[in-house]
Design a protein around this motif. Structure first.
Motif, mmCIF file in Angstrom:
data_model
loop_
_atom_site.group_PDB
_atom_site.id
_atom_site.type_symbol
_atom_site.label_atom_id
_atom_site.label_comp_id
_atom_site.label_asym_id
_atom_site.label_seq_id
_atom_site.Cartn_x
_atom_site.Cartn_y
_atom_site.Cartn_z
ATOM 1 N N ALA A 1 0.985 -1.134 0.017
ATOM 2 C CA ALA A 1 0.110 -0.124 0.057
ATOM 3 C C ALA A 1 0.813 1.223 0.185
ATOM 4 O O ALA A 1 2.046 1.345 0.736
ATOM 5 C CB ALA A 1 -0.960 0.092 1.255
ATOM 6 N N ARG A 2 0.498 2.315 -0.718
ATOM 7 C CA ARG A 2 1.450 3.307 -0.892
ATOM 8 C C ARG A 2 1.041 4.346 0.287
ATOM 9 O O ARG A 2 0.030 4.452 0.739
ATOM 10 C CB ARG A 2 0.999 4.177 -2.113
ATOM 11 C CG ARG A 2 2.032 5.328 -2.425
ATOM 12 C CD ARG A 2 1.883 5.547 -3.916
ATOM 13 N NE ARG A 2 2.790 6.855 -4.475
ATOM 14 C CZ ARG A 2 3.063 7.089 -5.603
ATOM 15 N NH1 ARG A 2 2.544 6.566 -6.555
ATOM 16 N NH2 ARG A 2 4.149 8.044 -5.845
ATOM 17 N N VAL A 3 2.285 4.987 0.611
ATOM 18 C CA VAL A 3 2.170 5.844 2.010
ATOM 19 C C VAL A 3 3.236 6.847 1.674
ATOM 20 O O VAL A 3 3.784 7.105 0.448
ATOM 21 C CB VAL A 3 2.625 5.402 3.041
ATOM 22 C CG1 VAL A 3 1.502 4.150 3.593
ATOM 23 C CG2 VAL A 3 4.014 4.571 3.238
ATOM 24 N N GLY A 4 2.929 8.209 2.628
ATOM 25 C CA GLY A 4 3.748 9.363 2.205
ATOM 26 C C GLY A 4 5.266 8.859 2.530
ATOM 27 O O GLY A 4 5.738 8.101 3.340
ATOM 28 N N ASN A 5 6.146 9.605 1.426
ATOM 29 C CA ASN A 5 7.623 9.350 1.867
ATOM 30 C C ASN A 5 8.200 10.348 2.923
ATOM 31 O O ASN A 5 7.962 11.476 2.860
ATOM 32 C CB ASN A 5 8.358 9.566 0.532
ATOM 33 C CG ASN A 5 9.832 9.187 0.343
ATOM 34 O OD1 ASN A 5 10.645 9.552 1.039
ATOM 35 N ND2 ASN A 5 9.996 8.231 -0.628
ATOM 36 N N PRO A 6 9.057 9.681 3.592
ATOM 37 C CA PRO A 6 9.699 10.475 4.807
ATOM 38 C C PRO A 6 10.803 11.429 4.405
ATOM 39 O O PRO A 6 11.481 12.097 4.956
ATOM 40 C CB PRO A 6 10.168 9.695 5.861
ATOM 41 C CG PRO A 6 10.530 8.230 5.002
ATOM 42 C CD PRO A 6 9.528 8.027 3.817
ATOM 43 N N PHE A 7 11.123 11.519 2.875
ATOM 44 C CA PHE A 7 12.494 12.221 2.625
ATOM 45 C C PHE A 7 11.962 13.185 1.565
ATOM 46 O O PHE A 7 11.005 13.169 0.686
ATOM 47 C CB PHE A 7 13.360 11.243 1.760
ATOM 48 C CG PHE A 7 14.117 10.333 2.910
ATOM 49 C CD1 PHE A 7 15.069 10.541 3.745
ATOM 50 C CD2 PHE A 7 13.434 9.083 3.044
ATOM 51 C CE1 PHE A 7 15.424 9.617 4.636
ATOM 52 C CE2 PHE A 7 13.804 8.156 3.875
ATOM 53 C CZ PHE A 7 15.163 8.360 4.805
ATOM 54 N N ARG A 8 12.737 14.382 1.566
ATOM 55 C CA ARG A 8 12.343 15.466 0.596
ATOM 56 C C ARG A 8 12.972 15.467 -0.653
ATOM 57 O O ARG A 8 12.488 16.018 -1.727
ATOM 58 C CB ARG A 8 12.668 16.908 1.402
ATOM 59 C CG ARG A 8 11.807 17.027 2.622
ATOM 60 C CD ARG A 8 11.826 18.594 3.126
ATOM 61 N NE ARG A 8 11.301 18.779 4.400
ATOM 62 C CZ ARG A 8 11.297 19.723 5.170
ATOM 63 N NH1 ARG A 8 12.163 20.948 4.839
ATOM 64 N NH2 ARG A 8 10.773 19.957 6.203
ATOM 65 N N GLU A 9 14.519 14.969 -0.570
ATOM 66 C CA GLU A 9 15.366 14.828 -1.512
ATOM 67 C C GLU A 9 15.887 13.453 -1.684
ATOM 68 O O GLU A 9 16.129 12.749 -0.739
ATOM 69 C CB GLU A 9 16.355 15.855 -1.530
ATOM 70 C CG GLU A 9 15.732 17.302 -1.555
ATOM 71 C CD GLU A 9 17.060 18.563 -1.589
ATOM 72 O OE1 GLU A 9 18.145 18.108 -1.338
ATOM 73 O OE2 GLU A 9 16.690 19.490 -1.481
ATOM 74 N N ARG A 10 16.303 13.131 -2.935
ATOM 75 C CA ARG A 10 16.835 11.821 -3.231
ATOM 76 C C ARG A 10 18.412 11.759 -2.305
ATOM 77 O O ARG A 10 18.761 10.682 -1.961
ATOM 78 C CB ARG A 10 17.065 11.530 -4.329
ATOM 79 C CG ARG A 10 17.952 12.241 -5.336
ATOM 80 C CD ARG A 10 18.224 11.653 -6.739
ATOM 81 N NE ARG A 10 17.150 11.786 -7.445
ATOM 82 C CZ ARG A 10 16.657 11.402 -8.986
ATOM 83 N NH1 ARG A 10 17.929 11.069 -9.355
ATOM 84 N NH2 ARG A 10 15.855 11.492 -9.388
#
Length: 363
Positions: free
Chosen positions: A100-109
């Motif tokens: 299931a897709r959720v929000g990513n905790p990082f702003r940049e790779r």
């Protein structure tokens, strides 16, 4: 003379750190420290790409390792089995019902890449431009990390959560992974010291079931793993494969560990996952009287198992005739696992006959 020559080889010019920081502002630059006084073998120039992240702690071999708080919250979700991050934009979790897709905790790779480099460094796993793929374990979580250096466009990490406490077969029966008839057959096989192979596809529950099998035993079980995943209690112990260092030295293979385990007064030998040449040593150990041996391997179904075993024998340097003879005299029971609608289940139990066919004995 030799020491001076080595120092000259590994020294950096005084401006190296500044040049590297200018050329690679988002990367950590590792440099060997050379000084008259003893010091840590490596230190890092850290760049301010992850300073704003709130950090939480995980424990690894009596050390505290910091993770971003947002990532720790995802890892703490009830029922979590897998967390997957494809760069800094796409994140998926599995809590037993599929991804299931959720929000990513990082702003940049770059933040994700920097974290993976730091975690690898802190756990002793090399992860850099020359070796952009690595595995390491932190606090019951297995990390498979990939940096985007010619391998992927973005950093990738797949995190598998393992139980913090040893799981019993009764618990697996309670959650529906196996039924009461299967539970009874497995316990009878353990008591009879049969050689057992746990087979299944990726993420089908092989490690979970193997750990539960070991939990039934109060014996000196020596477990051999590529990376530590099994949850054990004394007198069971674990040996882990070790990769080569940057000079290509110091590697300890699964095959070597199986040989060493035979000299350590084992009641049983367990191989966490059979992939290659260690299979040949394991077969010889079983044929030489090491009963109660267990192993896991990747296999889609019971019908595919004979071909899979023959392939492993060829990878171990045996011809087909020798492999067939050894396999017939080695494995007594096969436990086949599958993942069905997101749930892991023991779907088949079989036995190998003298024609190298698997006969199903329970479902």
């Amino acid at each position: 003379m030799g020491d001076k020559t080595r120092d000259n080889r590994i020294k950096f010019s005084s401006g190296f750190g500044q040049m590297a920081a200018a050329a690679f502002p988002q990367c950590a630059v590792a440099r060997r420290q050379v000084s008259p006084k003893p010091a840590g073998p490596f230190f890092f120039h850290r760049f301010p790409s992850v300073k704003f992240l709130t950090l939480a702690l995980l424990h690894h071999q009596n050390m505290e390792i910091k993770l971003p708080d947002a990532l720790s919250k995802l890892l703490a979700k009830p029922g979590l089995t897998d967390l997957i991050l494809n760069g800094h934009q796409n994140t998926y979790i599995d809590v037993g019902q599929g991804l299931a897709r959720v929000g990513n905790p990082f702003r940049e790779r770059s933040e994700l890449a920097q974290l993976l480099i730091d975690l690898g460094f802190q756990t002793g796993a090399r992860l850099d431009m020359a070796k952009p793929i690595s595995d390491f374990v932190i606090g019951g979580f297995r990390f498979h990390a990939v940096l985007g250096h010619g391998v992927s466009e973005v950093p990738l990490v797949s995190i598998r959560k393992h139980p913090s406490a040893q799981i019993k077969l009764e618990h697996l029966a309670e959650v529906g992974m196996l039924n009461q008839r299967q539970l009874r057959l497995i316990r009878e096989a353990l008591q009879a010291r049969q050689n057992i192979v746990v087979a299944g596809a990726t993420s089908s529950g092989k490690t979970t079931l193997l750990s539960a099998l070991i939990a039934e035993l109060d014996e000196r079980v020596i477990c051999i793993e590529q990376i530590p995943e099994l949850v054990l209690r004394e007198p069971a112990i674990s040996l882990h494969e070790r990769p080569a260092n940057q000079e290509g030295l110091g590697a300890i293979s699964m095959q070597q560990l199986v040989v060493e385990a035979l000299r350590m007064r084992p009641d049983r030998i367990v191989v966490g996952e059979v992939r290659g040449s260690e299979f040949g040593v394991l077969l010889q150990a079983m044929n030489n009287g090491h009963h109660g041996t267990m192993a896991t391997l990747h296999c889609k179904s019971l019908s595919d198992l004979p071909d899979r075993l023959l392939l492993l024998g060829l990878l171990s340097g045996f011809d087909q005739a020798v492999t067939e003879q050894l396999v017939k005299q080695s494995f007594d029971l096969v436990l086949q696992l599958e993942r069905i609608a997101g749930a892991r289940a023991l779907t088949q139990i079989g036995q190998l006959n003298q024609n190298l066919e698997v006969i199903e004995v329970a479902v």
